[in-house]
Scaffold this motif. Structure first.
Motif, short mmCIF file in Angstrom:
data_model
loop_
_atom_site.label_atom_id
_atom_site.label_comp_id
_atom_site.label_asym_id
_atom_site.label_seq_id
_atom_site.Cartn_x
_atom_site.Cartn_y
_atom_site.Cartn_z
N GLU A 100 25.69 48.74 48.01
CA GLU A 100 26.38 47.85 47.17
C GLU A 100 26.62 46.25 48.15
O GLU A 100 26.63 45.28 47.67
N ALA A 124 30.09 50.22 43.99
CA ALA A 124 31.40 50.77 44.16
C ALA A 124 32.49 51.67 43.90
O ALA A 124 33.30 52.13 44.30
N GLN A 129 36.30 52.80 44.55
CA GLN A 129 36.69 51.76 45.09
C GLN A 129 37.04 50.09 43.74
O GLN A 129 35.82 49.82 43.25
N ARG A 132 37.51 46.76 43.83
CA ARG A 132 35.39 45.98 44.27
C ARG A 132 34.90 45.91 42.68
O ARG A 132 34.37 45.29 42.96
N GLU A 135 35.82 43.55 40.38
CA GLU A 135 35.47 41.92 41.13
C GLU A 135 33.86 41.40 40.86
O GLU A 135 33.62 40.74 40.01
N TRP A 136 32.65 42.69 40.89
CA TRP A 136 31.83 42.67 40.89
C TRP A 136 31.63 42.65 39.53
O TRP A 136 29.69 41.77 38.53
#
Length: 411
Positions: A100, A124, A129, A132, A135-136
């Motif tokens: 990541e 992630a 997660q 995260r 977010e990506w």
């Protein structure tokens, strides 16, 4: 060698030109904007040469900056490509946390930043997660521009993976609004199925069949699973009216598939319609021999068990060595209270191909008939079959008896 020849030629030409110019240096006059500029031909030639050199130097100075900038961008792009390759290899090795970090370190400099962010989102997600990962995914959607399909499909896959069905439907409908995509349509069908939205699934069927890139067999399997789920739901609810409506609504091509017929028959049994289940199963078996349908036939509890058994036994003429049919005949014989025949069928089925169901039924039958030792042996055989080996523990009866007697004296 060539340089020397050029230099010698230049000296020769220069000497010839000097002799000519000494005799007559020439005269050049240029009138511009009301002014007159006079000079010798030599001065004019030197001025032109100096002007040419100045222009070349200026252009090279300006282009050098652009070349440096392009080289810098290429170095950054190469670094991003290397980080993408390294990150994917780290993901393959299972080092998701490092992957990541590697994937996102130079993502902005990559030729396709979306690829970096989507791979990082998967890394992630594999770590659990969720924040995260989201977010990506958001960064991937931002970087995608008009090419949002890969990001939306990846997002929908992850939402379905984590049972976020309604969120996945919203994502896929957003994807579908921008144009048909085979993978997106299949995921949308899967999401509708998980949500139990049968009406939307049926409306999606023509597009599944007509969209290029969706195999016809896969569309058939999808629609078959729709009706299987609906039939199971009606059976679980014990709603015979709903079951009948779904069965009538099913296309003929699906209603003749053995796996669909078997599900309908079990649902009909759950609704206490064993006669309807028997008719459907018998027609399906005579149309196409299928083990799942044969096993389901053995679960019938009709009002005339002898007739049901006779129908099953009639198939033995052509399928006498079929272990599933022998097990079914054993079950039907037991319901007809023909226990000796049931035992014979069970032993024949186990001899052809052992099955845990056959062992269990044999043990139950022997226990009800009072043959405890035979029932225990059947259970031991079932355990050995399930484990794939016999126990290696050996206990001598005499030593065990002596140990028990010794323990009793101590107490």
């Amino acid at each position: 060698m060539k340089g020397g020849l050029y230099f010698a030629a230049a000296l020769l030409l220069g000497a010839l030109a000097a002799n000519l110019l000494l005799a007559d240096p020439g005269y050049v006059a240029i009138r511009f904007a009301g002014r007159l500029a006079e000079m010798s031909a030599v001065t004019f030639a030197l001025t032109l040469a100096a002007l040419y050199c100045l222009i070349r130097l200026t252009l090279r100075t300006l282009s050098a900056r652009r070349v440096r900038q392009a080289a810098h961008r290429e170095r950054r792009a190469q670094r991003a490509r290397r980080s993408l390759a390294a990150g994917l290899l780290e993901m393959s090795e299972g080092d998701w946390e490092t992957a990541e970090s590697t994937l996102t370190r130079y993502a902005r400099d990559g030729d396709e930043p979306v690829a970096h962010y989507l791979a990082a989102a998967r890394a992630a997600d594999l770590q659990g997660q969720a924040q995260r990962r989201n977010e990506w995914l958001s960064k991937a959607l931002e970087a995608a521009g008009d090419r949002r399909v890969p990001a939306l499909i990846t997002q929908a896959e992850m939402q379905l993976k984590h049972k976020q069905v309604h969120a996945a439907i919203a994502t896929l409908e957003q994807l579908d609004a921008s144009g048909s995509n085979p993978r997106g349509l299949l995921l949308l069908a899967r999401a509708y199925r998980q949500a139990g939205d049968w009406r939307s699934l049926q409306e999606l069927e023509p597009r599944l069949r007509n969209t290029r890139g969706v195999p016809a067999g896969l569309a058939d399997e999808t629609m078959a699973q729709i009706y299987i789920d609906r039939l199971k739901a009606a059976g679980d609810a014990g709603d015979e009216t709903q079951l009948s409506a779904v069965w009538k609504e099913a296309p003929r091509s699906l209603a003749q598939r053995p796996e669909v017929v078997a599900v309908y028959a079990r649902a009909a049994m759950a609704c206490e319609d064993h006669e309807g289940a028997e008719t459907a199963l018998r027609d399906s078996i005579e149309r196409r021999w299928d083990e799942a349908s044969i096993i389901a036939y053995g679960e019938l509890e009709t009002d005339e068990p002898f007739r049901t058994l006779e129908r099953a036994e009639s198939w033995l003429a052509h399928h006498g060595e079929d272990p599933a049919l022998l097990l079914t005949c054993a079950q039907l014989a037991a319901r007809a209270e023909l226990y000796g025949k049931a035992r014979s069928f069970l032993e024949a089925s186990i001899a052809v191909r052992p099955r845990l169901e056959a062992y269990q039924l044999l043990a139950t039958l022997m226990e009800q008939l009072g043959e405890r030792d035979r029932a225990v042996k059947a259970l031991n055989d079932a355990l050995t079959f399930a484990l794939g080996r016999k126990p290696t523990l050996r206990i001598r009866a005499r030593r065990l008896l002596e140990r028990r007697q010794s323990d009793r004296r101590r107490s």
